[in-house]
Design an enzyme around this catalytic site. Structure first.
Site, short mmCIF file in Angstrom:
data_model
loop_
_atom_site.label_atom_id
_atom_site.label_comp_id
_atom_site.label_asym_id
_atom_site.label_seq_id
_atom_site.Cartn_x
_atom_site.Cartn_y
_atom_site.Cartn_z
N LYS A 1 0.86 -1.20 0.00
CA LYS A 1 0.00 0.00 0.00
C LYS A 1 0.89 1.24 0.00
O LYS A 1 2.08 1.15 0.36
CB LYS A 1 -0.89 0.01 1.24
CG LYS A 1 -1.68 -1.26 1.45
CD LYS A 1 -2.90 -1.37 0.55
CE LYS A 1 -3.61 -2.69 0.86
NZ LYS A 1 -4.82 -2.91 0.10
C1 LIG Z 1 -5.77 -3.87 0.95
C2 LIG Z 1 -7.17 -3.47 1.10
C3 LIG Z 1 -7.92 -3.79 2.24
C4 LIG Z 1 -7.45 -4.73 3.32
O1 LIG Z 1 -6.24 -4.44 3.89
P1 LIG Z 1 -5.37 -5.60 4.63
O2 LIG Z 1 -4.43 -4.81 5.45
O3 LIG Z 1 -4.72 -6.38 3.55
O4 LIG Z 1 -6.29 -6.40 5.45
C5 LIG Z 1 -9.20 -3.31 2.34
N1 LIG Z 1 -9.74 -2.56 1.37
C6 LIG Z 1 -9.06 -2.24 0.24
C7 LIG Z 1 -9.73 -1.38 -0.78
C8 LIG Z 1 -7.76 -2.69 0.06
O5 LIG Z 1 -7.11 -2.38 -1.06
#
Ligand SMILES: *Cc1c(COP(=O)(O)O)cnc(C)c1O
Length: 384
Positions: free
Chosen positions: A201
């Site tokens: 991210k």
């Molecule tokens: C990555 C993501 C999540 C979940 O995040 P994690 O930390 O992997 O649990 C939720 N919503 C969106 C839109 C994402 O891209």
């Protein structure tokens, strides 16, 4: 095509976490070593420090760090007491976690279409979905706008509809943390925001992590209780159902170092996106950013006529340029979610874009030479 010359070049990383680590030098090693020395691996001082800095960065009153973006979403629904019979409106073009947490609490996700230009929730489809939910005897409770690929959803329109129908707004900014809408950062909209620090991210840690951001003073102790098995005043009193939802101290220490360079990284991502768009706009649909928004470019996603992208992906792969498709299958066509209601007869924009989108390498350390390789490879593959 002279494949000899091209295969000599090392593949370009899709996301380059190693380059970021090199830039940070020993700062992360030192930060982790401090935790190894004080041994407060759970709820150590770095967690509180990170929560304060994160809230300040986002312009939110409070941040509650937690174990993942998915758990952040779940903790909010649990803290609000969302339950069976409640409808939670989610875009169908998103990572599954947005909707996955809804049946966890017994509620029903209702899928909403997106806008073709921004890939984000379509306010008109949201209103249609609210009518569907009511017809099915559900109580409309929460809307979850997702800041897909790094760009905030249309908060003006969604907050207006939420106010009109009495919905709580739960922002999913797992991909959009650090972006702005009307000059305000994500994390400062809605009743609460969930974000993720998954390594890929825009702001990532070295494992799983997440956070809830909110201005709601009363929600914070409930979130913290949910994060610790529903504990009451005493640690071994359980006043509600909860989970093991904490962020590790080591991850908080890593995040403190990364947050310090995050603004600079966002600016670098913006430069990459601008250069890509200038060089590719004549041969494909490049991303459109709403004039009220800035993006943090979690993904740089182009659109091609149906049937073209897989050939492009194969051609780029040969030249050491990786690509990814987010998302090939919208949520309402996923086997685990196909039984949930949707906002009409199909979700035509989700279905169309699922066949057209492809994402190019994007990270703050993509230098101009690498950008030029990506651009040249895309142009060659599309015969431009
Ligand atoms: C990555 C993501 C999540 C979940 O995040 P994690 O930390 O992997 O649990 C939720 N919503 C969106 C839109 C994402 O891209």
């Amino acid at each position: 095509m002279n494949s000899h010359v091209k295969t000599e070049l090392a593949p370009i990383p899709f996301v380059d976490i190693a380059a970021q680590r090199a830039r940070l030098g020993t700062r992360i090693d030192d930060a982790v070593a401090r935790v190894l020395n004080h041994c407060r691996f759970i709820n150590g001082p770095e967690v509180t420090e990170f929560e304060q800095q994160l809230a300040r960065f986002a312009g939110a009153k409070h941040a509650v760090a937690c174990s993942s973006g998915t758990d952040a979403l779940a903790m909010i629904l649990m803290a609000w007491g969302i339950k069976a019979g409640d409808a939670v409106f989610c875009p169908a073009f998103t990572f599954c976690a947005t909707a996955e947490v809804v049946p966890w609490v017994g509620a029903t996700p209702v899928f909403v279409d997106i806008l073709e230009d921004t890939f984000n929730m379509d306010p008109a489809s949201l209103e249609a979905a609210i009518e569907v939910a009511k017809r099915e005897g559900l109580t409309p409770k929460v809307v979850v706008p997702v800041d897909l690929f790094g760009q905030p959803a249309d908060m003006d329109a969604i907050e207006a509809i939420a106010n009109a129908y009495g919905l709580k707004v739960l922002c999913d900014t797992a991909q959009g943390f650090g972006a702005t809408w009307n000059g305000r950062r994500t994390g400062s909209f809605g009743a609460a925001t969930a974000t993720s620090f998954f390594p890929a991210k825009p702001l990532g840690c070295y494992g799983d992590g997440g956070a809830v951001l909110t201005d709601d003073d009363a929600l914070v102790p409930v979130l913290k209780s949910v994060r610790e098995h529903g504990q009451g005043v005493d640690k071994y009193e359980n006043v509600r159902l909860g989970m093991t939802g904490r962020l590790d101290t080591i991850q908080a220490a890593v995040l403190l170092e990364k947050l310090a360079i995050f603004e600079d990284e966002i600016a670098a991502r913006q430069r990459v996106a601008e250069r890509y768009s200038a060089a590719l706009a004549d041969i494909c649909a490049v991303p459109a950013v709403d004039p009220r928004a800035t993006s943090v470019w979690a993904q740089y996603t182009i659109r091609l006529p149906h049937g073209v992208r897989d050939g492009l992906a194969a051609a780029l792969q040969k030249e050491g340029v990786p690509t990814a498709v987010y998302y090939r299958l919208p949520m309402h066509h996923q086997p685990a979610y196909a039984q949930f209601p949707i906002a009409g007869n199909g979700l035509p924009v989700c279905e169309k874009l699922a066949g057209e989108v492809i994402s190019l390498p994007m990270h703050p350390y993509l230098d101009e030479a690498a950008q030029d390789r990506v651009i040249a490879a895309v142009r060659r593959a599309l015969g431009a």
